[in-house]
Design a protein around this motif. Structure first.
Motif, PDB file in Angstrom:
ATOM      1  N   GLY A 116      22.705  14.795 -22.014  1.00 45.67           N
ATOM      2  CA  GLY A 116      22.733  13.667 -23.169  1.00 45.67           C
ATOM      3  C   GLY A 116      23.960  12.852 -23.255  1.00 45.67           C
ATOM      4  N   PHE A 117      25.030  13.605 -22.948  1.00 44.32           N
ATOM      5  CA  PHE A 117      26.397  12.852 -23.195  1.00 44.32           C
ATOM      6  C   PHE A 117      26.651  12.014 -21.994  1.00 44.32           C
ATOM      7  CE2 PHE A 117      27.526  16.395 -26.037  1.00 44.32           C
ATOM      8  CZ  PHE A 117      28.090  15.698 -27.237  1.00 44.32           C
ATOM      9  N   THR A 118      25.970  12.294 -20.815  1.00 40.45           N
ATOM     10  CA  THR A 118      26.160  11.376 -19.906  1.00 40.45           C
ATOM     11  C   THR A 118      25.427   9.635 -20.078  1.00 40.45           C
ATOM     12  OG1 THR A 118      24.371  11.834 -18.606  1.00 40.45           O
ATOM     13  CG2 THR A 118      25.995  13.079 -18.010  1.00 40.45           C
ATOM     14  N   LEU A 119      24.735   9.881 -20.998  1.00 35.73           N
ATOM     15  CA  LEU A 119      23.985   8.246 -21.327  1.00 35.73           C
ATOM     16  C   LEU A 119      25.169   7.941 -22.521  1.00 35.73           C
ATOM     17  CD1 LEU A 119      20.379   9.797 -21.707  1.00 35.73           C
ATOM     18  CD2 LEU A 119      21.537   8.679 -19.943  1.00 35.73           C
ATOM     19  N   LEU A 120      26.134   8.207 -22.777  1.00 36.11           N
ATOM     20  CA  LEU A 120      27.083   7.357 -23.473  1.00 36.11           C
ATOM     21  C   LEU A 120      27.312   6.053 -22.680  1.00 36.11           C
ATOM     22  CD1 LEU A 120      29.369  10.229 -24.923  1.00 36.11           C
ATOM     23  CD2 LEU A 120      27.660   8.953 -26.124  1.00 36.11           C
ATOM     24  N   PRO A 121      27.604   5.148 -23.253  1.00 40.18           N
ATOM     25  CA  PRO A 121      27.992   3.754 -22.824  1.00 40.18           C
ATOM     26  C   PRO A 121      28.996   3.650 -21.993  1.00 40.18           C
ATOM     27  CG  PRO A 121      27.334   3.552 -25.044  1.00 40.18           C
ATOM     28  CD  PRO A 121      27.565   5.007 -24.806  1.00 40.18           C
ATOM     29  N   ASP A 122      30.104   4.442 -22.242  1.00 44.98           N
ATOM     30  CA  ASP A 122      31.104   4.397 -21.482  1.00 44.98           C
ATOM     31  C   ASP A 122      31.314   5.229 -20.201  1.00 44.98           C
ATOM     32  OD1 ASP A 122      31.181   6.964 -22.788  1.00 44.98           O
ATOM     33  OD2 ASP A 122      33.437   6.987 -22.746  1.00 44.98           O
ATOM     34  N   ARG A 123      30.081   5.999 -19.800  1.00 45.37           N
ATOM     35  CA  ARG A 123      29.780   7.033 -18.592  1.00 45.37           C
ATOM     36  C   ARG A 123      29.140   6.275 -17.611  1.00 45.37           C
ATOM     37  NH1 ARG A 123      30.470  12.540 -19.768  1.00 45.37           N
ATOM     38  NH2 ARG A 123      30.741  12.419 -17.367  1.00 45.37           N
ATOM     39  N   LEU A 124      29.394   6.650 -16.394  1.00 43.16           N
ATOM     40  CA  LEU A 124      28.520   5.618 -15.268  1.00 43.16           C
ATOM     41  C   LEU A 124      27.173   5.834 -15.555  1.00 43.16           C
ATOM     42  CD1 LEU A 124      28.959   4.548 -12.400  1.00 43.16           C
ATOM     43  CD2 LEU A 124      28.643   6.733 -11.577  1.00 43.16           C
ATOM     44  N   LEU A 125      26.341   6.705 -15.592  1.00 48.37           N
ATOM     45  CA  LEU A 125      25.096   6.750 -15.615  1.00 48.37           C
ATOM     46  C   LEU A 125      24.553   5.995 -16.971  1.00 48.37           C
ATOM     47  CD1 LEU A 125      22.318   7.604 -14.720  1.00 48.37           C
ATOM     48  CD2 LEU A 125      22.463   9.596 -15.973  1.00 48.37           C
ATOM     49  N   GLY A 126      25.209   6.169 -18.104  1.00 50.92           N
ATOM     50  CA  GLY A 126      24.918   5.626 -19.490  1.00 50.92           C
ATOM     51  C   GLY A 126      25.198   3.765 -19.180  1.00 50.92           C
ATOM     52  N   SER A 128      25.020   2.127 -16.481  1.00 52.10           N
ATOM     53  CA  SER A 128      24.069   1.445 -15.631  1.00 52.10           C
ATOM     54  C   SER A 128      22.772   1.254 -16.470  1.00 52.10           C
ATOM     55  CB  SER A 128      23.614   2.647 -14.641  1.00 52.10           C
ATOM     56  OG  SER A 128      25.114   2.784 -13.458  1.00 52.10           O
ATOM     57  N   LEU A 129      22.572   2.519 -17.224  1.00 54.05           N
ATOM     58  CA  LEU A 129      21.094   2.453 -18.014  1.00 54.05           C
ATOM     59  C   LEU A 129      21.287   1.456 -19.034  1.00 54.05           C
ATOM     60  CD1 LEU A 129      18.406   4.107 -18.644  1.00 54.05           C
ATOM     61  CD2 LEU A 129      19.850   5.337 -20.327  1.00 54.05           C
ATOM     62  N   TRP A 130      22.196   1.566 -19.831  1.00 54.51           N
ATOM     63  CA  TRP A 130      22.214   0.453 -20.962  1.00 54.51           C
ATOM     64  C   TRP A 130      22.176  -1.118 -20.359  1.00 54.51           C
ATOM     65  CZ3 TRP A 130      20.032   2.624 -24.461  1.00 54.51           C
ATOM     66  CH2 TRP A 130      20.125   3.859 -24.600  1.00 54.51           C
ATOM     67  N   THR A 131      22.974  -1.185 -19.158  1.00 55.72           N
ATOM     68  CA  THR A 131      23.024  -2.696 -18.623  1.00 55.72           C
ATOM     69  C   THR A 131      21.876  -2.950 -18.124  1.00 55.72           C
ATOM     70  OG1 THR A 131      25.495  -2.205 -18.173  1.00 55.72           O
ATOM     71  CG2 THR A 131      24.107  -3.857 -17.088  1.00 55.72           C
ATOM     72  N   ALA A 132      21.044  -1.939 -17.539  1.00 54.83           N
ATOM     73  CA  ALA A 132      19.822  -2.236 -16.757  1.00 54.83           C
ATOM     74  C   ALA A 132      18.744  -2.566 -18.186  1.00 54.83           C
ATOM     75  CB  ALA A 132      19.242  -1.243 -16.081  1.00 54.83           C
TER      76      ALA A 132
END
Length: 136
Positions: A116-126, A128-132
């Motif tokens: 869940g912490f990887t979904l934070l906006p400053d992480r790579l996965l986060g 990518s997800l929030w941009t998408a």
């Protein structure tokens, strides 16, 4: 940070472990237990968790306190690997309750909470997800 081969391996193993974990946990619950499915999914999940932890060694930590190239998140590596060993020790001693609880704790802590912490906006996965999704 960009998607390197090590990060891709780490991400693929972590996502697969998050997906397969519930199968291993579910296969031993309820009246109709499925020991073959539990064992197959369990070994696959453990293999994926080891791959996730080992690949994390080669990923430099983000910002914050550091020790060389390691950040605080890297403390999860020895914790995850040692808890996997503990779960198999429980199993070898036929302590099924200890084995089950340890595996549930690892899944919740390593896959769900840390994931869940990887979904934070400053992480790579986060990022990518929030941009998408057209967000942040």
């Amino acid at each position: 940070m960009q998607l390197t081969p090590v990060i891709a391996i780490h991400l693929a193993a972590a996502l697969a472990a998050t997906a397969i974990g519930p199968v291993a946990l579910w296969a031993r619950k309820g009246r109709s237990q499925r020991p073959r499915l539990h064992r197959a999914a369990g070994y696959a999940w453990v293999t994926l968790m080891v791959a996730t932890a080992v690949s994390a060694i080669f990923i430099s930590g983000g910002s914050g306190p550091r020790w060389g190239s390691f950040g605080l998140i890297h403390l999860l590596i020895p914790l995850t690997l040692s808890m996997l060993v503990v779960s198999f020790v429980f199993l070898a001693r036929r302590n099924i309750v200890g084995h089950r609880q340890t595996m549930q704790y690892i899944y919740i802590g390593a896959c769900l909470v840390a994931g869940g912490f990887t979904l934070l906006p400053d992480r790579l996965l986060g990022r990518s997800l929030w941009t998408a999704l057209g967000g942040i």
